[in-house]
Design an enzyme around this catalytic site. Structure first.
Site, mmCIF file in Angstrom:
data_model
loop_
_atom_site.group_PDB
_atom_site.id
_atom_site.type_symbol
_atom_site.label_atom_id
_atom_site.label_comp_id
_atom_site.label_asym_id
_atom_site.label_seq_id
_atom_site.Cartn_x
_atom_site.Cartn_y
_atom_site.Cartn_z
ATOM 1 N N THR A 42 0.895 -1.157 0.000
ATOM 2 C CA THR A 42 0.000 0.000 0.000
ATOM 3 C C THR A 42 0.933 1.205 0.000
ATOM 4 O OG1 THR A 42 -0.104 0.144 2.400
ATOM 5 C CG2 THR A 42 -1.792 -1.211 1.348
ATOM 6 N N HIS A 43 0.521 2.265 -0.660
ATOM 7 C CA HIS A 43 1.400 3.435 -0.840
ATOM 8 C C HIS A 43 2.727 3.042 -1.494
ATOM 9 C CE1 HIS A 43 -1.300 5.490 2.080
ATOM 10 N NE2 HIS A 43 -1.287 4.295 2.659
ATOM 11 N N GLU A 81 4.121 0.293 -21.313
ATOM 12 C CA GLU A 81 4.131 1.763 -21.303
ATOM 13 C C GLU A 81 3.126 2.322 -22.305
ATOM 14 O OE1 GLU A 81 8.818 2.463 -20.038
ATOM 15 O OE2 GLU A 81 8.208 2.680 -22.104
ATOM 16 N N LYS A 97 20.025 -1.722 -21.891
ATOM 17 C CA LYS A 97 18.599 -1.493 -21.660
ATOM 18 C C LYS A 97 17.671 -2.483 -22.347
ATOM 19 C CE LYS A 97 17.099 2.564 -20.885
ATOM 20 N NZ LYS A 97 16.282 3.181 -19.860
ATOM 21 N N ASN A 138 13.648 -2.139 -22.587
ATOM 22 C CA ASN A 138 12.567 -1.251 -22.155
ATOM 23 C C ASN A 138 11.194 -1.902 -22.285
ATOM 24 O OD1 ASN A 138 14.423 0.803 -21.675
ATOM 25 N ND2 ASN A 138 14.302 1.522 -23.790
#
Ligand code: ARG
Length: 463
Positions: A157-158, A292, A285, A287
């Site tokens: 949570t948070h 996204e 990388k 990605n």
């Protein structure tokens, strides 16, 4: 010289070329041609049934329309902007092909009830396709949940470690979000599946039409009750796009989790290479472009919803040309939702879950602190005092770089004499999971039972 328009009788000047381009919708509404032809065929058959057309005329029209459909299917049809929209393009071609009889098709109807009917037929199919794709994603999620029903991970949570859960339990949360989306779509489908045809321009028609017959031919639940409302409102489009915006919002939240989880910092999952791209400058990388993009495309659909609500809000009854602006948002919504659901399904199916990393994260984050508090309560300590004691234990663990299970019994005794040797049983992740053993809880046995129920539900509603 522009082609003569079906409505040009009362006009003495031809349309300004810029206006023609500005008002035409054929470039996008040609997508409705299958439904436009379907509606016209049913209308012609109904007109024959009530004696407005002869059987022979109706047959000629139906055959002409089917031939036109074949022309469009095979890319031979020539769309004309001068003929404004899909409806007038097809009608003009019908007249060209079958002559005088073609001019009778538009008896007792208007483009206003025609377009509303086309759009409802289109959306009814659209809803069925989206529902099917949703079901396939739900299926993939359930398969994943089953494989990972007992794999511990930290729940958040948070975005702070909260309590241990299993990965399967988390997947079931995704499943429930999508299950409600599917329910919403079914609910919307019922209101979409009502037939405007026969409302004509706004007031109905003076011909003795049989609307129930047309509705039956087109598979509509019923004809609409009020002719003004039927041509004027696009609430069914708005409702569908709202449902789609919620689907995208759910996918976006799921996508966001995958972006986080696939980062080196979390390392919870590994997306398949097929769903990622590299960087042109940074060789290390990989990605997560697909999640996204799904997250990004959510904005489009939410935007379409706002556009449609705004489009509708100040229109006086009945039909206004404003409504022509409903098509592009709804078409793009359908494309976006379907595209997103399909890539998501593939992504979930091909993704690797890193059980070792999940477990390490669950052990490291003091996720069993609530279990320690519950233990103290069972020893007779009031919950608020227990909370305080455990807070001190966590502080001690943090200061000495240990987790709760590494604190000695001596040290625990100093914090509370109520703590005994058996405390170590509740400080493990496994103990914590097992303890949440009720309907909706994260105990692996409960997760397995929930998956079973979910499969039955999906079979009833699903793909
Ligand atoms: N192309 C129009 C639309 O999409 C069809 C209905 C036009 N009706 C009219 N009276 N101008 O809404």
């Amino acid at each position: 010289m522009a082609k003569e328009k079906p409505w040009s009788g009362r006009f003495t000047e031809s349309t300004d070329a810029a206006v023609e381009a500005f008002t035409a919708s054929v470039e996008f509404d040609q997508r409705l041609y299958v439904y436009d032809i379907m509606g016209s065929i049913a209308h012609a058959q109904m007109l024959a049934k009530v004696g407005v057309l002869t059987k022979k005329e109706s047959d000629t029209i139906v055959k002409g329309l089917k031939d036109i459909e074949a022309e469009i299917d095979t890319g031979q049809f020539e769309w004309s902007v001068a003929l404004e929209d899909v409806h007038m393009n097809i009608e003009a071609r019908l007249i060209q092909r079958i002559g005088e009889t073609g001019k009778k098709l538009h008896t007792g109807r208007s483009r206003n009830d025609q377009v509303a009917t086309d759009l409802r037929l289109y959306l009814r199919d659209g809803i069925d396709v989206v529902t099917h794709s949703l079901g396939q994603l739900q299926q993939a999620i359930l398969d994943l949940a089953e494989r990972e029903a007992g794999s511990p991970m930290p729940g958040f949570t948070h975005l702070q470690v909260a309590q241990p859960i299993t990965f399967g339990h988390h997947m079931l949360a995704w499943f429930e979000m999508l299950a409600r989306d599917a329910e919403r779509l079914q609910d919307c489908r019922g209101r979409v599946n009502v037939m405007p045809l026969g409302s004509a321009a706004l007031a109905g028609t003076s011909f003795p039409i049989d609307r129930s017959y047309t509705a039956k031919l087109l598979g509509f639940e019923a004809p609409s009750e009020n002719s003004l409302d039927a041509v004027a409102d696009r609430d069914f489009v708005i409702e569908f796009v709202a449902d789609a915006a919620l689907i995208m919002t759910h996918l976006s939240r799921m996508a966001e989790e995958l972006v986080l989880w696939s980062s080196a910092q979390f390392g919870f999952v590994e997306l398949s290479d097929a769903y990622c791209t590299g960087s042109s400058i940074m060789p290390q990388k990989k990605n997560p472009d697909v999640p996204e993009l799904v997250r990004g495309k959510t904005g489009r659909v939410t935007g379409h919803l706002v556009a449609l609500l705004t489009l509708m809000k100040a229109q006086p009854l009945a039909y206004n040309k404003d409504n022509q602006e409903d098509k592009e948002p709804v078409f793009d919504t359908l494309d976006t939702v379907l595209g997103s659901l399909r890539v998501f399904t593939g992504m979930i199916t091909s993704m690797k879950v890193r059980r070792d990393h999940l477990l390490r994260a669950a052990v490291m984050g003091h996720a069993t602190a609530t279990d320690l508090a519950d233990y103290l309560v069972r020893q007779g300590v009031p919950f608020r005092d227990a909370h305080e004691i455990v807070g001190k234990a966590v502080r001690l663990a943090l200061d000495t770089d240990r987790d709760l299970s590494q604190i000695d019994l001596e040290e625990y005794k100093k914090l509370s004499p109520a703590i005994g040797k058996d405390v170590y049983g509740v400080l493990t992740v496994e103990g914590s999971l097992k303890a949440r053993d009720h309907l909706g809880g994260t105990a692996p046995s409960q997760v397995k039972a929930a998956i079973k129920r979910a499969r039955t539900r999906l079979k009833k509603s699903g793909p």
